[in-house]
Design a protein around this motif. Structure first.
Motif, PDB file in Angstrom:
ATOM      1  N   ASP A  50       0.828  -1.213   0.000  1.00 13.99           N
ATOM      2  CA  ASP A  50       0.000   0.000   0.000  1.00 13.99           C
ATOM      3  C   ASP A  50       0.864   1.265   0.000  1.00 13.99           C
ATOM      4  O   ASP A  50       0.603   2.218  -0.746  1.00 13.99           O
ATOM      5  CB  ASP A  50      -0.920   0.008   1.218  1.00 13.99           C
ATOM      6  N   LEU A  51       1.890   1.285   0.834  1.00 13.87           N
ATOM      7  CA  LEU A  51       2.747   2.464   0.943  1.00 13.87           C
ATOM      8  C   LEU A  51       3.553   2.679  -0.335  1.00 13.87           C
ATOM      9  O   LEU A  51       3.702   3.816  -0.803  1.00 13.87           O
ATOM     10  CB  LEU A  51       3.682   2.319   2.139  1.00 13.87           C
ATOM     11  N   ALA A  52       4.077   1.598  -0.891  1.00 15.69           N
ATOM     12  CA  ALA A  52       4.863   1.730  -2.122  1.00 15.69           C
ATOM     13  C   ALA A  52       3.984   2.158  -3.289  1.00 15.69           C
ATOM     14  O   ALA A  52       4.364   3.031  -4.083  1.00 15.69           O
ATOM     15  CB  ALA A  52       5.561   0.409  -2.435  1.00 15.69           C
ATOM     16  N   CYS A  53       2.806   1.552  -3.404  1.00 19.01           N
ATOM     17  CA  CYS A  53       1.926   1.878  -4.523  1.00 19.01           C
ATOM     18  C   CYS A  53       1.372   3.295  -4.417  1.00 19.01           C
ATOM     19  O   CYS A  53       1.100   3.941  -5.433  1.00 19.01           O
ATOM     20  CB  CYS A  53       0.790   0.864  -4.602  1.00 19.01           C
ATOM     21  N   ALA A  54       1.209   3.797  -3.200  1.00 15.18           N
ATOM     22  CA  ALA A  54       0.765   5.180  -3.039  1.00 15.18           C
ATOM     23  C   ALA A  54       1.785   6.145  -3.632  1.00 15.18           C
ATOM     24  O   ALA A  54       1.428   7.198  -4.173  1.00 15.18           O
ATOM     25  CB  ALA A  54       0.533   5.488  -1.565  1.00 15.18           C
ATOM     26  N   HIS A  55       3.063   5.771  -3.537  1.00 18.09           N
ATOM     27  CA  HIS A  55       4.119   6.632  -4.077  1.00 18.09           C
ATOM     28  C   HIS A  55       4.083   6.698  -5.599  1.00 18.09           C
ATOM     29  O   HIS A  55       4.430   7.728  -6.186  1.00 18.09           O
ATOM     30  CB  HIS A  55       5.480   6.130  -3.615  1.00 18.09           C
ATOM     31  N   ILE A  56       3.686   5.599  -6.253  1.00 17.94           N
ATOM     32  CA  ILE A  56       3.720   5.558  -7.719  1.00 17.94           C
ATOM     33  C   ILE A  56       2.327   5.719  -8.328  1.00 17.94           C
ATOM     34  O   ILE A  56       2.134   5.502  -9.526  1.00 17.94           O
ATOM     35  CB  ILE A  56       4.367   4.259  -8.229  1.00 17.94           C
ATOM     36  N   ALA A  57       1.351   6.081  -7.510  1.00 17.71           N
ATOM     37  CA  ALA A  57      -0.020   6.245  -8.005  1.00 17.71           C
ATOM     38  C   ALA A  57      -0.061   7.240  -9.156  1.00 17.71           C
ATOM     39  O   ALA A  57       0.572   8.294  -9.112  1.00 17.71           O
ATOM     40  CB  ALA A  57      -0.933   6.708  -6.875  1.00 17.71           C
ATOM     41  N   GLY A  58      -0.795   6.907 -10.189  1.00 19.47           N
ATOM     42  CA  GLY A  58      -0.945   7.802 -11.334  1.00 19.47           C
ATOM     43  C   GLY A  58       0.014   7.553 -12.466  1.00 19.47           C
ATOM     44  O   GLY A  58      -0.152   8.110 -13.562  1.00 19.47           O
ATOM     45  N   LEU A  59       1.043   6.728 -12.231  1.00 19.91           N
ATOM     46  CA  LEU A  59       1.979   6.434 -13.309  1.00 19.91           C
ATOM     47  C   LEU A  59       1.325   5.526 -14.348  1.00 19.91           C
ATOM     48  O   LEU A  59       0.581   4.611 -13.998  1.00 19.91           O
ATOM     49  CB  LEU A  59       3.232   5.735 -12.765  1.00 19.91           C
ATOM     50  N   PRO A  60       1.609   5.752 -15.628  1.00 21.27           N
ATOM     51  CA  PRO A  60       1.056   4.863 -16.654  1.00 21.27           C
ATOM     52  C   PRO A  60       1.806   3.536 -16.673  1.00 21.27           C
ATOM     53  O   PRO A  60       3.032   3.497 -16.607  1.00 21.27           O
ATOM     54  CB  PRO A  60       1.300   5.651 -17.949  1.00 21.27           C
ATOM     55  N   ALA A  61       1.079   2.440 -16.718  1.00 23.09           N
ATOM     56  CA  ALA A  61       1.647   1.095 -16.820  1.00 23.09           C
ATOM     57  C   ALA A  61       2.765   0.860 -15.804  1.00 23.09           C
ATOM     58  O   ALA A  61       3.891   0.506 -16.169  1.00 23.09           O
ATOM     59  CB  ALA A  61       2.150   0.839 -18.239  1.00 23.09           C
ATOM     60  N   PRO A  62       2.518   1.044 -14.515  1.00 19.77           N
ATOM     61  CA  PRO A  62       3.567   0.838 -13.519  1.00 19.77           C
ATOM     62  C   PRO A  62       4.011  -0.623 -13.454  1.00 19.77           C
ATOM     63  O   PRO A  62       3.213  -1.541 -13.669  1.00 19.77           O
ATOM     64  CB  PRO A  62       2.891   1.267 -12.214  1.00 19.77           C
ATOM     65  N   ARG A  63       5.268  -0.809 -13.137  1.00 23.19           N
ATOM     66  CA  ARG A  63       5.842  -2.159 -13.043  1.00 23.19           C
ATOM     67  C   ARG A  63       6.474  -2.319 -11.671  1.00 23.19           C
ATOM     68  O   ARG A  63       7.285  -1.481 -11.251  1.00 23.19           O
ATOM     69  CB  ARG A  63       6.884  -2.368 -14.154  1.00 23.19           C
ATOM     70  N   ILE A  64       6.108  -3.393 -10.982  1.00 23.11           N
ATOM     71  CA  ILE A  64       6.545  -3.630  -9.614  1.00 23.11           C
ATOM     72  C   ILE A  64       7.262  -4.970  -9.521  1.00 23.11           C
ATOM     73  O   ILE A  64       6.815  -5.967 -10.099  1.00 23.11           O
ATOM     74  CB  ILE A  64       5.340  -3.627  -8.649  1.00 23.11           C
ATOM     75  N   LEU A  65       8.356  -4.988  -8.783  1.00 24.23           N
ATOM     76  CA  LEU A  65       9.059  -6.221  -8.454  1.00 24.23           C
ATOM     77  C   LEU A  65       8.866  -6.502  -6.968  1.00 24.23           C
ATOM     78  O   LEU A  65       9.119  -5.642  -6.130  1.00 24.23           O
ATOM     79  CB  LEU A  65      10.556  -6.093  -8.761  1.00 24.23           C
ATOM     80  N   ILE A  66       8.413  -7.718  -6.642  1.00 26.18           N
ATOM     81  CA  ILE A  66       8.262  -8.137  -5.251  1.00 26.18           C
ATOM     82  C   ILE A  66       9.233  -9.269  -4.981  1.00 26.18           C
ATOM     83  O   ILE A  66       9.183 -10.317  -5.633  1.00 26.18           O
ATOM     84  CB  ILE A  66       6.818  -8.598  -4.949  1.00 26.18           C
ATOM     85  N   GLY A  67      10.117  -9.062  -4.026  1.00 26.04           N
ATOM     86  CA  GLY A  67      11.061 -10.096  -3.629  1.00 26.04           C
ATOM     87  C   GLY A  67      10.528 -10.831  -2.412  1.00 26.04           C
ATOM     88  O   GLY A  67      10.452 -10.257  -1.328  1.00 26.04           O
ATOM     89  N   GLY A  68      10.137 -12.088  -2.593  1.00 22.87           N
ATOM     90  CA  GLY A  68       9.580 -12.886  -1.511  1.00 22.87           C
ATOM     91  C   GLY A  68       8.085 -13.083  -1.681  1.00 22.87           C
ATOM     92  O   GLY A  68       7.323 -12.113  -1.616  1.00 22.87           O
TER      93      GLY A  68
END
Length: 225
Positions: A50-68
Motif C-alpha cells: 500500500d505504501l509503495a503503490c501510493a508513491h507511484i499512483a498515477g503512473l502509466p503502466a507501472p511495473r513492480i518487483l516483489i522479492g519474496g
C-alpha cells in the motif's frame, strides 16, 4: 485447542528446512523451528504494498518487483492498488513456496497468482536486480526477517551497500524501494541514505491498520529523479 498439522516441507536455500503447518483455517510457515509468517498476522505485508503503490499512483503502466512470495498478501495488496495496465513480477527462490501459494494458501489472499498481471520467477530476487536496469517503478523486499538476514546468510547481500546499489539501478528515476522488517535497524537506514536514497522509516501494526500489538518496520527509499 486444535493441534498444528504439518502440510509440507521443503529445503530452504542455504540450509535448514521450511515447514508449512495448518491449524483449522490458520497457516504458519516456519524455518528451523522459528515462525517466519502466520496467516493471522499479515497487516504489515499489505502495508508494504500500500505504501509503495501510493508513491507511484498515477503512473502509466507501472511495473513492480516483489522479492519474496510469502503467503501472497503483499502481491494481492499491490494488485488492488494497480490498474489493468500495471504489472507485478514476483521473485521467489523456493519453488515449494510458489506451489503452496497455488495450492493450500491460494485462497488466503484471494488467488493473486491467478491474476494475468502477475509473473512469477522462481529465482533469487538478487539475480533479478543484477540483470535489469531502470526496469521497475517500485521494488518491494520482504525477504528473510529484514536486514538481519536470519534464515539465509546470502540474503545479507540484499541489505548491504552492493545490493542497495543494484536495487537503485533497477529502479526507474523517482522509483521507490520498500523494505519490510520485523524491527528497526539504524545501520540499515544509514546505508540507504549513503546509497543516495531519500528515506522514510514507517512503523506499522503487524495485524493491520487500527490494530494494536506488535509493530513492524517499513522503509520507503526513493531514488533521485
Amino acid at each position: 485447542m486444535i493441534p498444528w498439522e504439518l502440510i509440507d516441507s521443503a529445503q530452504a536455500s542455504g540450509g535448514g528446512e521450511l515447514r508449512l503447518y495448518r491449524r483449522g483455517r490458520e497457516y504458519s510457515i516456519q524455518v528451523n523451528g522459528s515462525e517466519l509468517m502466520n496467516s493471522r498476522i499479515h497487516g504489515s505485508e499489505e502495508a508494504l504494498a500500500d505504501l509503495a503503490c501510493a508513491h507511484i499512483a498515477g503512473l502509466p503502466a507501472p511495473r513492480i518487483l516483489i522479492g519474496g512470495m510469502g503467503m501472497g498478501y503483499t502481491t494481492a495488496a499491490a494488485l488492488r492498488r494497480l490498474g489493468a495496465d500495471g504489472r507485478v513480477v514476483v521473485a521467489e527462490l523456493v519453488p515449494a513456496v510458489v506451489e503452496w501459494n497455488r495450492g493450500p494458501l491460494a485462497d488466503l489472499a484471494g488467488y493473486p497468482l491467478d491474476d494475468d498481471r502477475v509473473t512469477v520467477r522462481e529465482q533469487d530476487v538478487a539475480l533479478v536486480l543484477r540483470s535489469e536496469q531502470q526496469a521497475y517503478d517500485a521494488i518491494l523486499l520482504d525477504v528473510d526477517n529484514g536486514p538481519e538476514a536470519m534464515t539465509r546468510r546470502g540474503n545479507a547481500w540484499l541489505y548491504g551497500r552492493t545490493g542497495l546499489e543494484a536495487a537503485s539501478a533497477a529502479l526507474r528515476p523517482a522509483g521507490v524501494l520498500a523494505v519490510w522488517s520485523a524491527g528497526p535497524d539504524r545501520a540499515f537506514t544509514e546505508r540507504l541514505r549513503l546509497t543516495g536514497f531519500k528515506v522514510d522509516e514507517v512503523r506499522v501494526p503487524a495485524r493491520g491498520k487500527g490494530q494494536g500489538g506488535q509493530q513492524h518496520t517499513i522503509w520507503l527509499a526513493v531514488r533521485e529523479a
